[in-house]
Design an enzyme around this catalytic site. Structure first.
Site, PDB file in Angstrom:
ATOM      1  N   ASP A 107      24.246   5.500   7.610  1.00  0.00           N
ATOM      2  CA  ASP A 107      25.027   6.680   7.960  1.00  0.00           C
ATOM      3  C   ASP A 107      26.189   6.849   6.988  1.00  0.00           C
ATOM      4  O   ASP A 107      26.346   6.078   6.039  1.00  0.00           O
ATOM      5  CB  ASP A 107      25.465   6.659   9.436  1.00  0.00           C
ATOM      6  CG  ASP A 107      26.455   5.551   9.759  1.00  0.00           C
ATOM      7  OD1 ASP A 107      27.404   5.359   8.985  1.00  0.00           O
ATOM      8  OD2 ASP A 107      26.293   4.899  10.812  1.00  0.00           O
TER       9      ASP A 107
ATOM     10  N   HIS B 206      27.010   6.388  16.369  1.00  0.00           N
ATOM     11  CA  HIS B 206      26.233   6.227  15.142  1.00  0.00           C
ATOM     12  C   HIS B 206      24.908   5.530  15.431  1.00  0.00           C
ATOM     13  O   HIS B 206      23.880   5.869  14.854  1.00  0.00           O
ATOM     14  CB  HIS B 206      27.020   5.398  14.115  1.00  0.00           C
ATOM     15  CG  HIS B 206      28.276   6.067  13.656  1.00  0.00           C
ATOM     16  ND1 HIS B 206      29.185   5.461  12.829  1.00  0.00           N
ATOM     17  CD2 HIS B 206      28.790   7.302  13.922  1.00  0.00           C
ATOM     18  CE1 HIS B 206      30.191   6.291  12.583  1.00  0.00           C
ATOM     19  NE2 HIS B 206      29.971   7.406  13.252  1.00  0.00           N
TER      20      HIS B 206
END
Length: 475
Positions: free
Chosen positions: A123, A27
């Site tokens: 995210d 991520h």
């Protein structure tokens, strides 16, 4: 983008973007690369907000390597001791974000005092942080999807699927069909959706609803790899859905390594013929069972192909994602290999414990294939460098990635079940030297490489998409 000037005639401060990276290098890396691109092309600065739970030496070194305009801020630790020991990764990440909302709001408020904060990006496991951005008065809030359009399409349709799919996805007789997407067998659907009784399933539903709170959704993919899905999601006909921008591929940019010695595995690759080595790695978080590890080893030996394998300790009691929060093997992983394997393969194989400089390996001219878990970062790295793949997915969205890559565009050859040494040897030989399926996959990946690089050039699709997002900061 022109930064303009202040009322007193002095130059305006550069636009600043705050980015929340939920736990996992998969991520953090694409968000950091998005920050790099915003800095280099649009003069923006950025702050990456990270969590205390993943403050590993690897993460610290990565953050320290970023250019001066990209800062990082570690959020204070939160107590997760009330979660069950076996809580899913997705549950842990989601809880950590939700419990950090006050700290995120405080950080954004302070950032507004010292920068021209124009946007907040999180995210998909950080949708609760939109509350923090609203509380801090950040005007533009974006969702960043570090995986692909198939994953996004599934999230956007999840509330509807939840209401209409009886029982578990894995028990469905027919594949799940989403507009523009490759049909995905129920058993290959995103792993946190495979048990509706698990808290992580409810969390995914929660994040699916949170997706629609974003002003726009940025996706780390490109049209050529999933063209039909791109066409469907580009249409703005669905009310309440944010616009979608394909800004990928965002992959790790090689950091300055002149001060450190060159990795031994790269020196070994220097001595191998071009495109002759298959790279074997299951990402920073994956772990095989002991029996799978044995069959893989014997399969590589049986294939007769040169190989470079990042070996990690197996996980028989825990989950296949056991290494997610800490990729270092706790034991010597080589002791789990078949007896005599190291000696028998010393002339064709090179073994690395726990970690290898993956970009350096994939980009090396000796690397001709990649046996991969189909994590999206690894997939994009392969495509950008023109390396065809053998698919051995483990967890998260990797199974549906493998289906999309195999059935949709033919960029991988899956290892068929059961994963025995003969099947491993067969697909490895086919990928590296086969004149039928292997040749087709190699040709497809070469075309995708061209499309990926074209999109990143001035005037290319990814560059144009990101410029459209940035343009809104001036209004």
């Amino acid at each position: 983008m022109a930064n303009g000037a202040r009322d007193d005639g002095s130059p305006a401060r550069p636009p600043h973007v705050a980015m929340l990276a939920t736990p996992g290098m998969g991520h953090l890396i694409p968000l950091a690369e998005l920050a790099r691109r915003l800095a280099s092309r649009h003069g923006a600065t950025a702050t990456l907000l990270t969590f205390a739970s993943t403050a590993s030496a690897t993460q610290r070194a990565f953050l320290a390597s970023l250019p001066p305009g990209i800062a990082s801020l570690r959020l204070p630790p939160v107590d997760l001791s009330d979660l069950p020991r076996g809580a899913a990764i997705e549950t842990r990440m989601s809880e950590e974000t939700a419990r950090s909302v006050p700290a995120i709001a405080e950080a954004l408020t302070k950032m507004k005092e010292t920068t021209r904060l124009v946007a907040f990006v999180t995210d998909i496991f950080g949708t609760d942080a939109f509350d923090a951005a609203r509380a801090a008065g950040v005007g533009r809030r974006y969702l960043f999807n570090p995986t692909n359009l198939h994953m996004l399409a599934l999230l956007l349709r999840l509330p509807e699927l939840d209401a209409t799919v009886p029982g578990e996805f894995r028990d469905l007789a027919e594949p799940v069909r989403l507009p523009g997407c490759v049909p995905i067998p129920g058993s290959a659907i995103l792993s946190p959706l495979q048990d509706k009784g698990d808290p992580c399933y409810r969390w995914m539903l929660h994040h699916a609803a949170g997706c629609r709170e974003a002003d726009a959704i940025l996706v780390n993919s490109f049209d050529a790899v999933e063209p039909e899905a791109a066409a469907v999601l580009r249409q703005q006909q669905e009310p309440g859905r944010p616009p979608v921008y394909n800004v990928g591929p965002l992959i790790l940019t090689e950091t300055d390594t002149k001060s450190s010695p060159r990795a031994a595995c790269l020196e070994w690759l220097d001595r191998q013929p071009a495109r002759s080595v298959i790279f074997v790695s299951f990402g920073s978080g994956g772990a095989l069972r002991t029996e799978q590890m044995r069959e893989l080893a014997l399969g590589l030996e049986l294939s007769g192909q040169r190989f470079l394998w990042v070996v990690r300790s197996p996980s028989d009691q825990g989950a296949v994602s056991d290494n997610y929060y800490d990729a270092e093997s706790k034991e010597d992983p080589f002791v789990f290999l078949p007896e005599g394997f190291v000696e028998r393969t010393k002339d064709v194989g090179f073994l690395v414990s726990s970690w290898a400089p993956q970009i350096g390996v994939i980009a090396h001219e000796a690397t001709g294939g990649f046996l991969t878990h189909c994590g999206w970062n690894s997939t994009l790295e392969s495509l950008v460098h023109g390396v065809p793949m053998v698919a051995w997915p483990l967890y998260a969205e990797q199974h549906q990635n493998a289906v999309m890559l195999a059935e949709g565009i033919g960029a991988v050859i899956p290892v068929p079940e059961p994963k025995r040494k003969e099947t491993v040897a067969g697909v490895v030989k086919e990928l590296m030297a086969g004149e039928q399926k292997g040749a087709a996959v190699r040709a497809t990946v070469a075309e995708l490489q061209k499309a990926a690089l074209e999109g990143l050039r001035e005037g290319g699709a990814a560059t144009t998409a990101l410029a459209e997002v940035v343009e809104k900061w001036a209004t």
